[in-house]
Design a protein around this motif. Structure first.
Motif, PDB file in Angstrom:
ATOM      1  N   SER A   1      -3.228   6.445   3.111  1.00  0.00           N
ATOM      2  CA  SER A   1      -3.003   5.594   1.933  1.00  0.00           C
ATOM      3  C   SER A   1      -3.968   5.957   0.812  1.00  0.00           C
ATOM      4  O   SER A   1      -3.989   5.311  -0.222  1.00  0.00           O
ATOM      5  CB  SER A   1      -3.179   4.119   2.315  1.00  0.00           C
ATOM      6  OG  SER A   1      -4.463   3.917   2.857  1.00  0.00           O
TER       7      SER A   1
ATOM      8  N   HIS B   1      -0.199  10.987   7.527  1.00  0.00           N
ATOM      9  CA  HIS B   1      -0.012   9.872   6.599  1.00  0.00           C
ATOM     10  C   HIS B   1      -1.367   9.297   6.240  1.00  0.00           C
ATOM     11  O   HIS B   1      -2.235   9.136   7.101  1.00  0.00           O
ATOM     12  CB  HIS B   1       0.815   8.757   7.249  1.00  0.00           C
ATOM     13  CG  HIS B   1       2.180   9.188   7.685  1.00  0.00           C
ATOM     14  ND1 HIS B   1       3.242   9.277   6.818  1.00  0.00           N
ATOM     15  CD2 HIS B   1       2.658   9.548   8.900  1.00  0.00           C
ATOM     16  CE1 HIS B   1       4.318   9.674   7.486  1.00  0.00           C
ATOM     17  NE2 HIS B   1       3.991   9.854   8.757  1.00  0.00           N
TER      18      HIS B   1
ATOM     19  N   ILE C   1       0.853  -1.189   0.000  1.00  0.00           N
ATOM     20  CA  ILE C   1       0.000   0.000   0.000  1.00  0.00           C
ATOM     21  C   ILE C   1       0.886   1.236   0.000  1.00  0.00           C
ATOM     22  O   ILE C   1       1.771   1.384   0.848  1.00  0.00           O
ATOM     23  CB  ILE C   1      -0.923   0.006   1.228  1.00  0.00           C
ATOM     24  CG1 ILE C   1      -1.871  -1.200   1.159  1.00  0.00           C
ATOM     25  CG2 ILE C   1      -1.701   1.300   1.334  1.00  0.00           C
ATOM     26  CD1 ILE C   1      -2.696  -1.404   2.404  1.00  0.00           C
ATOM     27  N   GLU C   2       0.651   2.077  -0.964  1.00  0.00           N
ATOM     28  CA  GLU C   2       1.464   3.283  -1.050  1.00  0.00           C
ATOM     29  C   GLU C   2       1.156   4.189   0.142  1.00  0.00           C
ATOM     30  O   GLU C   2      -0.012   4.402   0.476  1.00  0.00           O
ATOM     31  CB  GLU C   2       1.176   4.018  -2.350  1.00  0.00           C
ATOM     32  CG  GLU C   2       2.146   5.150  -2.591  1.00  0.00           C
ATOM     33  CD  GLU C   2       1.826   5.883  -3.887  1.00  0.00           C
ATOM     34  OE1 GLU C   2       2.599   6.776  -4.234  1.00  0.00           O
ATOM     35  OE2 GLU C   2       0.807   5.560  -4.525  1.00  0.00           O
ATOM     36  N   ARG C   3       2.197   4.707   0.769  1.00  0.00           N
ATOM     37  CA  ARG C   3       2.011   5.569   1.931  1.00  0.00           C
ATOM     38  C   ARG C   3       2.231   7.008   1.480  1.00  0.00           C
ATOM     39  O   ARG C   3       3.316   7.364   1.018  1.00  0.00           O
ATOM     40  CB  ARG C   3       3.028   5.175   3.009  1.00  0.00           C
ATOM     41  CG  ARG C   3       2.598   5.521   4.406  1.00  0.00           C
ATOM     42  CD  ARG C   3       3.339   4.650   5.403  1.00  0.00           C
ATOM     43  NE  ARG C   3       3.010   5.017   6.773  1.00  0.00           N
ATOM     44  CZ  ARG C   3       3.839   5.668   7.577  1.00  0.00           C
ATOM     45  NH1 ARG C   3       5.024   6.021   7.166  1.00  0.00           N
ATOM     46  NH2 ARG C   3       3.461   5.958   8.805  1.00  0.00           N
TER      47      ARG C   3
END
Lengths: 105, 271
Positions: free
Chosen positions: B27, B25, B8-10
């Motif tokens: 996703s 932050h 999962i791209e953060r």
């Protein structure tokens, strides 16, 4: 009326400004501005002097007020302030402050 | 062999209000975009944040719109909750999390609360007031709803820089105080400028038939200040901090009542 002892709660936030005593309850954030007689009660609340003695020596001596009436008013005020955790009240002398509530930072 | 998991791209951004960088932050790129728009002007490219929050977005569900915010401290962590969010923040680790749906209001509430908690430890506070800079000096205009915060903001002439029409950011600096712009808006719905200036005066707003400034007693100033401070936590140390901060402020910054008719002439008295 039984003896009543009153002590300042060290956890209450209190400050005097231009002769006005303001106190905020640490429990519920209620802000009180004390009048002259209430200020005397607060300043005299050492936990060792009974309330009737404070009223007789500090309030009746300074203000023209009947002792019975003054004591009744003082009892009412003391219980109200105790309800906001500003004063501690007890029928016996208060010698040790209550432990702090809540965990510390 | 095919990869069985998907990383999962953060995504993250830093929102710096009052000079305090908070990294968020997520996703979800759409939520990140929402934050970039909501906090435009307050997005920072700082390398390091003072606090980091992981936002976990949840599916919308029925919430009580009137639920009060609750804030407490337990075993080294602040917990924050309202009908539309849950959050925790551990000051020692400078980290926390927020669970909410994809909306800008929940995180906005969390940020306000966290800023009040941080400021309280430093003698500062958030205040229900409009604020603006004129001639290098900041002026605060405090009052309850309908007192005129938005009105006086709307009437500001061109040489005035608006910091906020709703929530002022007050930080202790040296012997005085500094006001910062905030993205916290009121009826004007206009994000403040992200600038700051030393506070020259606090005016308690009152609408009337003439423009005038009246002095008030220090006691009245302190009571009014306390009643307009944003304050969420029922916490002993915080109550003490806020209480004494109000007295310190009143001892260092002039506080007066500003009565005004709703037209631009009132600004002739300011600055």
């Amino acid at each position: 009326m039984s003896k009543l002892y009153i002590a300042r709660n060290p956890r209450a936030a209190a400050r005097s400004l231009d002769g006005e005593m303001m106190i905020m309850s640490s429990r519920d954030s209620t802000l009180f501005t004390l009048n002259k007689t209430a200020t005397i009660l607060w300043q005299s609340a050492d936990g060792a002097t009974p309330l009737d003695e404070i009223v007789e020596k500090r309030i009746c001596a300074e203000f023209e007020v009947a002792p019975t009436e003054a004591l009744a008013d003082a009892h009412t005020l003391a219980r109200e302030l105790a309800g906001h955790a500003i004063l501690q009240i007890s029928e016996t002398p208060i010698t040790t402050p209550k432990p702090p509530f809540g965990d510390k930072r | 062999m095919a990869q069985l998991t998907t990383e999962i791209e953060r995504l993250s951004l830093i929102i710096a209000i009052g000079g305090m960088p908070v990294r968020v932050h997520t996703s979800d790129p759409d939520f990140l975009n929402l934050l970039q728009n909501r906090y435009a002007g307050f997005i920072s490219d700082a390398d390091r944040a003072e606090i980091e929050f992981d936002v976990e977005l949840q599916e919308p569900k029925a919430v009580d719109p009137d639920a009060d915010v609750e804030v407490g401290y337990h075993f080294g962590r602040w917990w924050l909750r309202r009908g539309d969010f849950r959050a925790e923040w551990e000051p020692a680790a400078r980290r926390g999390w927020i669970r909410q749906t994809a909306n800008p209001y929940s995180i906005d509430a969390v940020l306000r609360i966290v800023h009040t908690l941080v400021l309280a430890q430093q003698g500062g506070f958030l205040l229900h007031s409009a604020s603006a800079i004129r001639n290098g000096k900041a002026f605060l205009f405090a009052g309850v709803s309908e007192a005129g915060k938005t009105t006086i903001s709307r009437l500001a002439p061109l040489d005035v820089t608006l910091l906020t029409d709703e929530i002022s950011y007050v930080r202790r600096r040296g012997d005085g105080y500094v006001a910062f712009g905030t993205p916290f808006t009121g009826e004007l719905a206009k994000v403040g400028e992200n600038v700051s200036a030393p506070i020259s005066a606090l005016y308690l707003l009152a609408k009337g038939r003439e423009n005038r400034i009246d002095s008030i007693t220090p006691g009245e100033a302190t009571r009014s200040l306390l009643s307009n401070m944003l304050f969420f936590a029922k916490d002993e140390e915080l109550v003490q901090a806020i209480f004494h901060a109000a007295f310190e402020f009143v001892s260092r910054v002039p506080v007066a009542r500003l009565t005004f008719v709703p037209d631009a002439r009132v600004w002739g008295l300011i600055g």
